[in-house]
Write an enzyme that holds these catalytic residues in place. Sequence first.
Site, PDB file in Angstrom:
ATOM      1  N   CYS A   1      15.713  13.184 -34.587  1.00 57.82           N
ATOM      2  CA  CYS A   1      15.798  12.071 -33.640  1.00 57.82           C
ATOM      3  C   CYS A   1      16.109  12.561 -32.235  1.00 57.82           C
ATOM      4  CB  CYS A   1      16.857  11.063 -34.085  1.00 57.82           C
ATOM      5  SG  CYS A   1      18.537  11.739 -34.112  1.00 57.82           S
TER       6      CYS A   1
ATOM      7  N   CYS B   1      16.498   4.738 -39.408  1.00 55.46           N
ATOM      8  CA  CYS B   1      15.955   3.416 -39.110  1.00 55.46           C
ATOM      9  C   CYS B   1      14.854   3.071 -40.112  1.00 55.46           C
ATOM     10  CB  CYS B   1      15.395   3.382 -37.693  1.00 55.46           C
ATOM     11  SG  CYS B   1      16.635   3.656 -36.419  1.00 55.46           S
TER      12      CYS B   1
END
Length: 235
Positions: free
Chosen positions: A230, A204
């Site tokens: 993540c 991201c």
Amino acid sequence: MITYETWDIEQKPTFPIDNNEKGALHVLSWAYDHYSDDLLYACSFGIEGIVLIDLISQVRDDAEIVFLDTHLHFPETYETIERVKQAYPRLRIHLQTPSLSLAEQEKQFGAELWKTDPNKCCELRKIIPLRQAMTGKKAWISGLRREQSPTRQHVEFINLDKKFQNIKVCPLIHWTWKDVWRYVHRHNLSYNPLHDRGYPSIGCAPCTAPAYTEEDLRSGRWAGLGKTECGLHES
């Protein structure tokens, strides 16, 4: 069939590792023969993903691939996905989105959750969507490599995934960063141009920065937040 419920480490298949490319193809062939449509590839469309897609297409040209679309990715990532779709038109590429929009997430958890609670942000926008995408699946493919980070040094070809109660297949565990790029250039594969701008690992946009060291290719992820994963690949 090797599943989460029937897992027995003694029954895991062995694969040749004298040639990384052939080894990866052996792993993929076994996985698709073993699981067929119960196998999903969760792809970030980073450089390892580009390699895996090309390898997968040689084994199963209509394979199912999911991209976890957090709505926070770089424009270059979405452009890369479109190029891949054009290059491999038979692949079933699906963008899995979170149940909460960014506006709804902000209303419920506050602004820029990726800064205030990055683990929660990853849970909402990656982990839960992957669980949904894997409903009914027995196994999934990942592009993990042992060289990527200390947390990935013990990954095997076939792994028991306790987080998702599934089997995780990792065909590239022995590939080096140079192996990956040799394959890309040898086959003239299109890839995310951010890799040429100092981004070895791309996630991201708010949580990804350039990393100019080959010692830790993921050092640009969640920089300064005390986080390196993540959560998809943590038990």
